[in-house]
Scaffold this active site. Structure first.
Site, PDB file in Angstrom:
ATOM      1  N   TYR A   1      43.143  36.263  52.967  1.00  0.00           N
ATOM      2  CA  TYR A   1      43.366  37.312  53.953  1.00  0.00           C
ATOM      3  C   TYR A   1      43.548  36.754  55.363  1.00  0.00           C
ATOM      4  CZ  TYR A   1      41.907  40.653  50.351  1.00  0.00           C
ATOM      5  OH  TYR A   1      41.814  41.391  49.204  1.00  0.00           O
TER       6      TYR A   1
ATOM      7  N   LYS B   1      39.370  30.519  40.115  1.00  0.00           N
ATOM      8  CA  LYS B   1      40.519  30.396  39.214  1.00  0.00           C
ATOM      9  C   LYS B   1      40.869  28.904  39.207  1.00  0.00           C
ATOM     10  CE  LYS B   1      43.824  32.279  36.725  1.00  0.00           C
ATOM     11  NZ  LYS B   1      43.551  32.781  35.370  1.00  0.00           N
TER      12      LYS B   1
ATOM     13  N   ASP C   1      39.787  36.315  35.956  1.00  0.00           N
ATOM     14  CA  ASP C   1      40.319  37.247  34.942  1.00  0.00           C
ATOM     15  C   ASP C   1      39.274  37.534  33.866  1.00  0.00           C
ATOM     16  OD1 ASP C   1      40.636  34.564  34.437  1.00  0.00           O
ATOM     17  OD2 ASP C   1      42.709  34.682  33.739  1.00  0.00           O
TER      18      ASP C   1
ATOM     19  N   ASP D   1      36.765  41.102  46.739  1.00  0.00           N
ATOM     20  CA  ASP D   1      37.260  42.431  47.099  1.00  0.00           C
ATOM     21  C   ASP D   1      37.549  43.233  45.823  1.00  0.00           C
ATOM     22  OD1 ASP D   1      38.295  44.559  48.462  1.00  0.00           O
ATOM     23  OD2 ASP D   1      40.069  43.536  49.224  1.00  0.00           O
TER      24      ASP D   1
ATOM     25  N   ASP E   1      34.950  46.290  43.906  1.00  0.00           N
ATOM     26  CA  ASP E   1      35.397  47.670  43.641  1.00  0.00           C
ATOM     27  C   ASP E   1      35.285  47.992  42.152  1.00  0.00           C
ATOM     28  OD1 ASP E   1      35.829  48.216  46.261  1.00  0.00           O
ATOM     29  OD2 ASP E   1      37.921  48.819  46.037  1.00  0.00           O
TER      30      ASP E   1
END
Ligand code: NAD
Length: 371
Positions: free
Chosen positions: A144, A194, A226, A250, A254
Site C-alpha cells: 500500500y 507467500k 491462500d 487486510d 475481513d
C-alpha cells in the site's frame, strides 16, 4: 485502585459515531467511579464534522490533543456528503494522517465468536464455536505504501504497478508485537506469507523465524496466504495469533470478521511502539443509513474501550469485566437490530448502553443479576 489520571481523547466523528460514543462515555464514567480510576475525556472534532467546521478532516488542534493523551478512542467517520471532495480533504485522509501522526504500525483485531450469537454467522455452528483469535496486521508498510507505483504507458499500452516492500526492521517490530501478545494468550503465532512466490515474503518468513528465537515458549507456524484463507473458514479454532503484512492482513482480517457474522460487534486497536498513544476504534464505519435512529449497535465501540484498558493502561481486569458484561447481556437475549434473532428482546442503542452499564455495575459489585 486509584491510578494516575488517564487522558482519553474521544473522536466521535460522523454518522452513528456520536450515538455509540455516548454509550462508551457512560461506561467509562462507571469504570471511573466503581474502580476509583480517574479518566478525563477530551472531545475533539475529526472527520466530516471537522471538515464542516474547519475544512480539514484532521485539524492541528485535534492531532496535538491526541498526541498529548494516553489513548485515543475513535467512533467512525465519513458519509455520502464527503464522498465527492478532493482526496486530500476527505475524512479517510484524516484517518491516515492520524495513524501516521501517532506512528501506529500494528492493527489488532480480536475475533471472538460469542456463543449466544453463533447463529448470526453463515458458517456452521460446530466450526466456529469457541473461535477466539486475533489478527495482527502491519499497517504502515507493504504494497500500500511501496514505491515505485503508478500507471504509465509502456510499449503503447497502459501498465499499472505497485511495489510490495518490507524492511527487516519493519518486520521485526510487528513480529515482536505478535509474539508479545501470543505470550499472554494461547502461545501460538501463525505467520502469513507467500514465500513460495514472493522474495519479500521470504524475507518476512526468515525475519519472523529470527524474532521467534527470543520467544522459545511460543509455537510458530507459517501458512501461505491462500492456504490461510481456506483454514480460517475450515477450522478457525486452530488459530490464536495471526501475523500478517498489510495486504494479506487486510484481506484475512475481513474474512475473519465475517466468522462472527456481525460487524457491529468488532473492536480494533492501532498501536505503535508505546511512545505515542494508541487508537481504539470499531471495525465498522459511520453507517449513515441508520444514523440518528437509535439502531446502532454500541458493542464494537464499547469493546474498543475495553481493549484500551488492556493494551494502553495494562488493566486486564477492567477489560475482562467489560467483556463479561457484553457476554452476560447477550446471553440474557438483548439485541440491537443488526444482531436481532427470533425470540430475543430488541433494544435501542441507548438501551443497550444502559444494560451494559448496569451489567458492569452488577459484575463489579458481584451482586446477583437482577436484569
Ligand atoms: P459501514 O460499516 O458504515 O456500514 C456497513 C453496514 O453495516 C451498513 O448497513 C450499516 O448500517 C451496518 N453497520 C455498521 N456499523 C453498525 C453498527 N454499529 N450497528 C449496526 N449496524 C452497523 O460501512 P459503509 O457503509 O461501507 O461506509 C459508510 C461510511 O463509513 C463511508 O463514508 C466510509 O468511508 C466510512 N467508513 C469509516 C471507517 C472508519 O471510520 N474507520 C471505516 C469504514 C468505513
Amino acid at each position: 485502585m486509584k491510578g494516575k489520571l488517564k487522558k482519553v481523547t474521544l473522536l466521535s466523528g460522523d454518522g452513528i459515531g456520536p450515538e455509540i460514543s455516548k454509550e462508551a462515555e457512560k461506561l467509562l464514567s462507571i469504570i471511573s467511579k466503581e474502580f476509583n480510576y480517574p479518566i478525563q475525556i477530551i472531545k475533539k472534532d475529526f472527520g466530516g464534522v471537522a471538515i464542516d467546521k474547519t475544512g480539514n478532516p484532521l485539524p492541528e488542534d485535534t492531532l496535538e490533543t491526541c498526541k498529548k493523551s494516553d489513548a485515543v478512542l475513535l467512533a467512525a467517520i465519513g458519509g455520502p456528503k464527503y464522498d465527492n471532495l478532493p482526496r486530500d480533504k476527505r475524512p479517510e485522509t484524516g484517518l491516515l494522517g492520524l495513524r501516521e501522526g501517532l506512528k501506529t504500525f500494528a492493527n489488532l483485531r480480536p475475533i471472538v465468536v460469542f456463543k449466544s450469537l453463533i447463529d448470526s454467522s453463515t458458517i456452521k455452528k460446530e466450526v466456529i464455536e469457541g473461535t477466539d483469535l486475533i489478527v495482527i496486521r502491519e499497517l504502515t508498510g507493504g504494497i500500500y505504501f511501496g514505491k515505485p507505483k503508478g500507471i504509465e504507458t509502456r510499449d503503447g499500452e497502459k501498465v499499472g504497478f505497485n511495489t510490495m516492500v518490507y524492511k527487516e526492521s519493519e518486520i521485526k517490530r510487528i513480529a515482536k508485537v505478535a509474539f508479545e501478545i501470543a505470550g499472554k494468550r494461547r502461545k501460538k503465532v501463525t505467520s502469513i506469507d507467500k514465500a513460495n512466490v514472493l522474495d519479500v515474503s521470504q524475507l518476512w518468513r526468515d525475519t519472523v523465524i529470527k524474532v521467534s528465537k527470543d520467544y522459545p515458549d511460543i509455537t510458530l507456524e507459517h501458512l501461505y496466504v491462500d492456504n490461510a484463507s481456506m483454514q480460517l473458514i475450515k477450522n478457525p479454532k486452530e488459530f490464536d495469533v495471526i501475523l500478517a503484512g498489510n495486504l494479506f492482513g487486510d484481506i484475512l482480517s475481513d474474512e475473519a470478521a465475517m466468522l462472527t457474522g456481525s460487524i457491529g460487534m468488532l473492536p480494533s486497536a492501532s498501536i505503535g511502539d508505546g511512545s505515542m498513544p494508541a487508537i481504539y476504534e470499531p471495525v465498522h464505519g459511520s453507517a449513515p443509513d441508520i444514523a440518528g435512529k437509535g439502531l446502532a449497535n454500541p458493542i464494537a465501540m464499547i469493546l474498543s474501550a475495553a481493549m484500551m484498558f488492556k493494551y494502553s493502561f495494562n488493566e486486564e481486569k477492567i477489560h475482562d469485566h467489560i467483556f463479561k458484561s457484553v457476554k452476560d447481556i447477550l446471553e440474557k437475549g438483548y439485541r440491537t437490530k443488526d444482531i436481532m434473532q427470533d425470540g430475543r428482546k430488541l433494544v435501542s442503542t441507548k438501551e443497550m448502553g444502559d444494560l451494559l452499564c448496569k451489567a458492569l455495575t452488577l459484575n463489579l459489585s458481584c451482586k446477583e443479576s437482577i436484569i
